[in-house]
Motif scaffolding. Structure first.
Motif: not given
Lengths: 532, 77
Positions: A433-436, A394-397, A515, B8-9, B24, B26, B36-39
């Motif tokens: 790709e959902k989170f680029n 649900t989030n990038v992490r 990250g 660290f990104r 993309f 999303t 969505r780029v990350g959050d």
């Protein structure tokens, strides 16, 4: 006219194109329906894992043929839960068994098996023992440092030739007995060999898993490898430290009262001539030649060196043991590779022993890939990936953590790491790709965990291939008669000691959470996306 | 620590108006197409439901760093 390197890479592209097309067709082809839903398609693989844990984990029986029977039984039981015509299920088994990914691993095993046995019979172990004894390190410290040094050398070979399986076979056949003679801890030593294989599979530009990870994540191979160092070397430094510390604290093996005599008997500097054969394989592989061709040149060089220096005879390499009554036995017995015998007929020698030891494992591999194909056709993989994609990431992490753990879970089910990677690659791509998330990062997550876990689980191809090689050492009645079956490492015992594999997974879990090394698609574009 | 920057990104990257890049798309919901780029969420003007899961080129038009949200315009199909 293409250069050698171009020709090699075109051949690789063709192979990979076929492998990926087969993977895609399996996901989109006609589905198998199971009573109990899509998850039931995981039954054959699930039953096999239970069998493997029961057989090798609980009972300590490291018998590959027993595992093959386990997979046969599992596939047969799975059929009982198929809806409709069972013919489709049977066809899926055929389809799985003929997949190129399995054949690729098998080819590496056969050639590496012949190569390792040729070096072994040509006295390479004797050369290693001699070299280890002349290094300026005390006799007490040598066996303790041996696993850490073995890890580094195995990592170098695997990075050079791009096949972790080949490295495992060569090092288990050569460094493992040398280390035992010197008194190293067998489990730690085997773990170090597997760790070296993980390192090479992960980092080598010519490794199957590296190529699959780059191509499926729309990235160039050079860029993927360059972006991989920051993970691989952190894990490798930790692994090297761990092998050094554990080597100093874990007890070594005492192979018997006559160990000193054995050590002296099995010490010969001439054996080191085979470093040239290994060099030939590495240089040829780095020049872009197919691994079969590279290892074949290594075999030719090893045979020539052994015969020229009197380290082995023609009959040590290949011999036809014909029965006395055979029509042409007497007339052909003048040939150096024909021998008339009263009993013990058959074909023998390094080439035969090296390849034939892997025959049971080949059968097992084909059956397991068939089981995986059933799960793909039955929708079990898709159900697993959709569950991860929709409810966990649900989030990038969480998405990156799920990618790490998802790759791990698929590798737990498919023992051939390239096959596991091809199965999960589209889902890693979708989730990323959902989170680029950048293709380089996705390729790194995919490959590191595939490489690592393909050498950790007790039923993984990388582990079994090493155990099989040890079984061959135990079956050797000649130079290695001292190597007894109780020196074979149980596959489950080595699990905690594949340090580089565990640290690599750990580095990626931490990277997902913190990250570290993360890149997004807008950050940079792949320089030259591979053509496949 | 500057030498660790880039190593660290963040999970919520920020953008400046005028930034151009590929992303993309999303999802597509009541507020339009989202990349969505990350959050971080970028609302892409000009993108439709058909662009979901497609890689497109965009230019950032505004960005709110406190909400990790911004707006961008579609540059091509």
């Amino acid at each position: 006219m293409p250069t050698d390197k171009q020709a090699g890479s075109d051949e690789l592209d063709e192979t990979l194109r076929q492998e990926l097309a087969e993977g895609a067709s399996a996901r989109s082809g006609p589905a198998l329906e199971f009573y109990g839903g899509k998850w039931m398609s995981a039954l054959p693989i699930g039953l096999f894992i239970v069998w493997a844990i029961f057989q090798s984990g609980l009972l300590g029986i490291g018998d590959t043929t027993g595992l093959s029977i386990g997979m046969l039984v599992s596939l047969t039981v799975g059929m009982l839960f198929v809806k409709g015509d069972w013919k489709e299920y049977a066809n899926t088994i055929f389809e799985g068994m003929t997949r190129r990914v399995a054949a690729t691993a098998i080819v590496a095993w056969l050639w590496a098996g012949m190569f390792a046995q040729t070096l072994q019979d040509g006295g390479f172990v004797d050369g290693l023992v001699w070299a280890a004894q002349v290094v300026p390190v005390s006799d007490a410290l040598l066996p303790q440092l041996f696993p850490a040094v073995t890890f580094v050398l195995a990592a170098l070979l695997a990075t050079g030739i791009g096949t972790g399986y080949g490295t495992t076979i060569a090092f288990t056949g050569l460094f493992f007995p040398a280390g035992l003679l010197l008194g190293a801890n067998p489990v730690l030593l085997f773990g170090a060999i597997l760790s070296g294989a993980v390192f090479g599979d992960n980092l080598a530009p010519v490794s199957d898993t590296t190529i699959v990870s780059a191509v499926t994540q729309d990235s160039d191979i050079g860029g993927v490898v360059a972006s991989r160092f920051k993970y691989a070397f952190v894990a490798a430094a930790l692994a090297f430290t761990a092998y050094t510390i554990m080597g100093l604290s874990m007890p070594g093996i005492d192979i018997g009262q006559n160990s000193q005599q054995l050590l002296e008997a099995q010490s010969n500097p001439l054996g080191l001539v085979h470093l040239i054969s290994m060099g030939v394989v590495i240089v040829t592989a780095i020049k872009g030649r197919h691994i079969v061709e590279a290892i074949s040149w290594g075999i030719f060089t090893a045979i020539a060196a052994s015969l020229a220096l009197g380290l082995a005879s023609v009959q040590d390499v290949l011999v036809f043991n014909a029965p006395e009554g055979a029509p042409f036995a007497a007339s052909l017995s003048g040939l150096p590779f024909v021998q008339v015998v009263e009993e013990g007929t058959g074909v023998a020698g390094s080439l035969v022993t090296g390849a034939s030891g892997f025959f049971p494992l080949i059968v097992l591999t084909l059956l397991i890939v068939a089981g995986a194909q059933v799960m793909i056709r039955g929708g079990g993989f898709e159900a697993l990936q959709n569950l991860l994609l929709n409810s966990v990431a649900t989030n990038v992490r969480r998405a990156e953590t799920t990618m790490v753990l998802g790759t791990a879970s698929v590798n737990a089910m498919i023992t051939i790491n390239t096959a596991a990677e091809i199965a999960i690659a589209p889902y890693i791509s979708r989730m990323g790709e959902k989170f680029n998330i950048n293709g380089y990062r996705r390729a790194n997550i995919l490959d590191a965990n595939t490489s690592a876990l393909g050498y950790i689980f007790p039923w993984a191809g990388g582990v079994l291939v090493g155990v099989t090689q040890m079984e061959q050492l135990a079956a050797n009645n000649g130079e290695f008669a001292w190597f007894t079956t109780d020196m074979i490492v149980n596959a489950i015992d080595v699990v905690p000691f594949v340090f580089h594999g565990w640290f690599l997974v750990g580095v990626f879990l931490l990277a997902a959470l913190t990250g570290y090394g993360r890149e997004y698609i807008p950050d940079r574009e792949s320089k030259e996306v591979a053509r496949v | 620590m500057s030498f660790l920057s880039g190593l660290f990104r963040t999970s919520t990257p920020a953008f400046d108006p005028g930034d151009e890049f590929s992303v993309f798309i999303t999802s597509y919901d009541g507020r339009g197409a989202v990349a969505r780029v990350g959050d971080t969420h970028l609302f892409v003007e000009g993108a439709t439901e058909a662009h979901v899961d497609e890689k497109v080129r965009v230019r950032v038009t505004s960005f709110d760093e406190s909400a990790y949200e911004g707006e961008a315009e579609l540059l091509d199909n």
